[in-house]
Design an enzyme around this catalytic site. Structure first.
Site, PDB file in Angstrom:
ATOM      1  N   ASP A   1       0.828  -1.220   0.000  1.00 53.53           N
ATOM      2  CA  ASP A   1       0.000   0.000   0.000  1.00 53.53           C
ATOM      3  C   ASP A   1       0.859   1.266   0.000  1.00 53.53           C
ATOM      4  O   ASP A   1       0.702   2.132  -0.862  1.00 53.53           O
ATOM      5  CB  ASP A   1      -0.832   0.065   1.295  1.00 53.53           C
TER       6      ASP A   1
ATOM      7  N   GLU B   1      -5.623   6.901  -0.358  1.00 53.12           N
ATOM      8  CA  GLU B   1      -6.154   6.185   0.804  1.00 53.12           C
ATOM      9  C   GLU B   1      -5.232   6.243   2.026  1.00 53.12           C
ATOM     10  O   GLU B   1      -5.699   6.382   3.153  1.00 53.12           O
ATOM     11  CB  GLU B   1      -6.420   4.720   0.434  1.00 53.12           C
TER      12      GLU B   1
ATOM     13  N   ASP C   1      -6.163   4.602  -5.060  1.00 51.19           N
ATOM     14  CA  ASP C   1      -6.164   3.450  -4.155  1.00 51.19           C
ATOM     15  C   ASP C   1      -4.969   2.586  -4.553  1.00 51.19           C
ATOM     16  O   ASP C   1      -4.988   1.903  -5.577  1.00 51.19           O
ATOM     17  CB  ASP C   1      -7.474   2.657  -4.301  1.00 51.19           C
TER      18      ASP C   1
ATOM     19  N   ILE D   1      -3.553  -0.139  -3.293  1.00 50.91           N
ATOM     20  CA  ILE D   1      -3.981  -1.541  -3.433  1.00 50.91           C
ATOM     21  C   ILE D   1      -5.441  -1.593  -3.015  1.00 50.91           C
ATOM     22  O   ILE D   1      -5.784  -1.343  -1.871  1.00 50.91           O
ATOM     23  CB  ILE D   1      -3.177  -2.525  -2.546  1.00 50.91           C
ATOM     24  N   ASP D   2      -6.303  -1.903  -3.978  1.00 53.14           N
ATOM     25  CA  ASP D   2      -7.712  -2.096  -3.675  1.00 53.14           C
ATOM     26  C   ASP D   2      -7.936  -3.607  -3.640  1.00 53.14           C
ATOM     27  O   ASP D   2      -7.409  -4.335  -4.484  1.00 53.14           O
ATOM     28  CB  ASP D   2      -8.568  -1.436  -4.779  1.00 53.14           C
TER      29      ASP D   2
ATOM     30  N   THR E   1      -7.471  -5.586  -0.576  1.00 49.87           N
ATOM     31  CA  THR E   1      -6.313  -6.095   0.190  1.00 49.87           C
ATOM     32  C   THR E   1      -6.497  -7.563   0.565  1.00 49.87           C
ATOM     33  O   THR E   1      -5.532  -8.317   0.576  1.00 49.87           O
ATOM     34  CB  THR E   1      -6.109  -5.255   1.463  1.00 49.87           C
TER      35      THR E   1
ATOM     36  N   ASP F   1     -12.231   4.125  -4.245  1.00 50.96           N
ATOM     37  CA  ASP F   1     -12.717   2.765  -4.507  1.00 50.96           C
ATOM     38  C   ASP F   1     -13.580   2.689  -5.756  1.00 50.96           C
ATOM     39  O   ASP F   1     -13.992   1.595  -6.145  1.00 50.96           O
ATOM     40  CB  ASP F   1     -13.519   2.244  -3.300  1.00 50.96           C
TER      41      ASP F   1
HETATM   42  N1  LIG Z   1     -18.806  -1.780   5.086  1.00 51.12           N
HETATM   43  C1  LIG Z   1     -18.260  -1.608   3.895  1.00 51.12           C
HETATM   44  N2  LIG Z   1     -19.047  -1.484   2.813  1.00 51.12           N
HETATM   45  C2  LIG Z   1     -18.521  -1.318   1.593  1.00 51.12           C
HETATM   46  N3  LIG Z   1     -17.174  -1.293   1.341  1.00 51.12           N
HETATM   47  C3  LIG Z   1     -16.331  -1.424   2.376  1.00 51.12           C
HETATM   48  C4  LIG Z   1     -16.834  -1.588   3.706  1.00 51.12           C
HETATM   49  N4  LIG Z   1     -15.767  -1.693   4.513  1.00 51.12           N
HETATM   50  C5  LIG Z   1     -14.664  -1.572   3.752  1.00 51.12           C
HETATM   51  N5  LIG Z   1     -14.992  -1.431   2.454  1.00 51.12           N
HETATM   52  C6  LIG Z   1     -14.107  -1.239   1.296  1.00 51.12           C
HETATM   53  O1  LIG Z   1     -14.356  -2.144   0.269  1.00 51.12           O
HETATM   54  C7  LIG Z   1     -13.216  -2.183  -0.567  1.00 51.12           C
HETATM   55  C8  LIG Z   1     -13.015  -3.562  -1.097  1.00 51.12           C
HETATM   56  O2  LIG Z   1     -14.165  -3.918  -1.764  1.00 51.12           O
HETATM   57  P1  LIG Z   1     -14.397  -5.391  -2.308  1.00 51.12           P
HETATM   58  O3  LIG Z   1     -14.920  -6.193  -1.158  1.00 51.12           O
HETATM   59  O4  LIG Z   1     -15.377  -5.183  -3.382  1.00 51.12           O
HETATM   60  O5  LIG Z   1     -13.100  -5.889  -2.789  1.00 51.12           O
HETATM   61  C9  LIG Z   1     -12.055  -1.730   0.257  1.00 51.12           C
HETATM   62  O6  LIG Z   1     -11.497  -0.574  -0.299  1.00 51.12           O
HETATM   63  C10 LIG Z   1     -12.658  -1.479   1.599  1.00 51.12           C
HETATM   64  O7  LIG Z   1     -12.164  -0.348   2.219  1.00 51.12           O
HETATM   65  P2  LIG Z   1     -10.947  -0.427   3.257  1.00 51.12           P
HETATM   66  O8  LIG Z   1      -9.756   0.030   2.488  1.00 51.12           O
HETATM   67  O9  LIG Z   1     -11.288   0.508   4.311  1.00 51.12           O
HETATM   68  O10 LIG Z   1     -10.800  -1.848   3.707  1.00 51.12           O
HETATM   69 MG   LIG Z   2     -10.069   0.057  -1.755  1.00 50.16          MG
HETATM   70 MG   LIG Z   3      -6.647   0.169  -0.591  1.00 49.79          MG
HETATM   71 MG   LIG Z   4      -7.830  -0.189   2.872  1.00 45.22          MG
END
Ligand SMILES: Nc1ncnc2c1ncn2[C@@H]1O[C@H](COP(=O)(O)O)[C@@H](O)[C@H]1OP(=O)(O)O
Ligand SMILES: [Mg+2]
Ligand SMILES: [Mg+2]
Ligand SMILES: [Mg+2]
Length: 400
Positions: free
Chosen positions: A94, A117, A182, A184-185, A187, A342
């Site tokens: 990241d 992020e 982002d 790394i999306d 993770t 995202d």
């Molecule tokens: N409650 C939530 N609802 C929707 N998306 C979320 C939630 N919590 C975290 N995320 C985010 O969903 C993204 C991943 O999506 P997917 O499940 O489609 O791969 C991440 O960027 C994550 O953010 P974060 O970086 O805070 O973990």
């Molecule tokens: Mg993400």
């Molecule tokens: Mg990320």
């Molecule tokens: Mg994250």
């Protein structure tokens, strides 16, 4: 005598008029240049007159370079880690990817703002982690020297890396040029060796103009998807795709490379004559979207095939190239606000491939509200012709 004083008066009054005009002109010019300094999009980069091809080119190269790091981190750090609870590989990836991408933006578009992020405050306190990230980041470069130089070459020092990571703190908003990053999306997908994405979008005055997404684990030529496993079967075993789009100019994909950009081809969503035959994608993580509600919507549409589950914005990319048709992200929690990083790049790639991207109410995603999509709830993406039907089903299932 009388006529000579009248002449003098005439000359004097002309002088006054001229100097007033000159003064007014210089004030106007000064204000304009100050305005241009504050809002660079109003000067040399006026959206109405420019194509964003240079922005797209830099975005693609920067994303491509960052994926060299994420892959290196995966193979050195994540693959075969005994404890799956160890989150450090993703932290290293990241921060490192964020530093490399912001450096490229700063080098090419120094006046632009960045909403990213991550931020480096915790990293500044963890000297070992910071040193470890620097060890990996300092050697990352594109094999093509010209491309690498364009991104600013190697970062100068560990300190420079930390400072650059912190340049992604913009509050966002509806004015000016703002990059959403982002590094790394997905993770969770990254850690399990599944799908993840390096995502970069350019928002100008609240509107997404450019998107670039690198997906190192998607097959280059996804011909078919296995609806039972979500595996995307290509004709070759090559993985790694770079997707991009410019508003009004279509979406493309190309294989990720280690050097200069590989040749690209246009991509588009697949025509779906019968919605019951559509394939829908959703996230792997049940905490990120309501899989029960997603399934109920699919059932209402007559879709019997199970969903294809992928982490990250790889879902947007997959439907944009016809490996799947509908992306459902129905909210789990009422108060969760989706983050702009995202969705920005995925939104433009799908729309330029012939799709529509909205929230659960059918409203376009609004990127002008700051770091989050505060005006939207959930995400529904589908080919334009199907979007109305999908939204109707969503409204019934969620009782909207
Ligand atoms: N409650 C939530 N609802 C929707 N998306 C979320 C939630 N919590 C975290 N995320 C985010 O969903 C993204 C991943 O999506 P997917 O499940 O489609 O791969 C991440 O960027 C994550 O953010 P974060 O970086 O805070 O973990
Ligand atoms: Mg993400
Ligand atoms: Mg990320
Ligand atoms: Mg994250």
């Amino acid at each position: 005598m009388r006529s000579s004083s009248a002449n003098l008066l005439r000359v004097l009054s002309r002088l006054v008029v001229c100097s007033t005009l000159i003064l007014a002109l210089s004030v106007a010019l000064k204000t304009r240049s100050r305005f241009a300094l504050l809002f660079p999009s109003f000067s040399s980069h006026h959206p109405a007159t420019m194509s964003y091809s240079q922005e797209r080119y830099i975005a693609e190269l920067a994303v491509q370079r960052a994926t060299l790091l994420t892959q290196k981190v995966f193979f050195e750090k994540a693959k075969g880690t005994v404890s799956k609870d160890d989150k450090s590989p993703v932290t290293i990836g990241d921060f490192g990817a964020q530093a490399l991408i912001i450096q490229a933006i700063r080098k090419n578009f120094p006046n632009d703002e960045i909403v990213a992020e991550e931020e480096a405050s915790s990293l500044r306190e963890d000297k070992d982690l910071s040193a470890e990230i620097w060890r990996l980041v300092k050697d990352i470069k594109l094999e093509d020297a010209e491309s690498d130089n364009l991104l600013g070459g190697p970062l100068a020092s560990e300190q420079n890396m930390l400072d650059i990571i912190d340049e992604g703190k913009s509050a966002g908003g509806g004015k000016g040029r703002i990059w959403a990053l982002d590094p790394i999306d997905g993770t969770k997908g990254f850690l399990r060796g599944g799908q993840y994405a390096v995502c970069l979008g350019l928002i100008v005055d609240g509107d997404v103009k450019v998107g670039a997404i690198g997906t190192p684990n998607l097959p280059v030529d996804a011909a078919t998807i296995d609806a039972n496993t979500g595996a995307q079967q290509g004709e070759t075993n090559d993985n790694g795709v770079l997707f991009s789009a410019i508003l009004g100019e279509g979406a493309t994909s190309r294989p990720l490379s280690n050097g200069a950009l590989a040749p690209s081809k246009p991509i588009s969503m697949r025509p779906v004559p019968d919605i019951a035959q559509a394939v829908f994608c959703e996230g792997v993580e049940a905490a990120h979207s309501a899989q029960g509600d997603n399934a109920a919507v699919a059932e209402r549409l007559g879709i019997t095939a199970p969903s294809v589950r992928l982490d990250s914005q790889a879902k947007y990319c997959s439907i944009a190239r016809g490996s799947g048709d509908i992306y459902l992200r129905l909210p789990v929690k009422k108060d969760y606000q989706e983050k702009i990083w995202d969705h920005a790049a995925g939104d433009i790639i799908v729309r330029e491939a012939g799709g529509q991207v909205t929230d659960i109410y059918g409203a376009r995603l609004d990127f002008s509200k700051g770091r989050t999509l505060a005006a939207n709830k959930g995400v529904v993406a589908a080919p334009k012709a199907l979007q109305g039907q999908v939204i109707d089903a969503v409204k019934v299932v969620l009782k909207l």
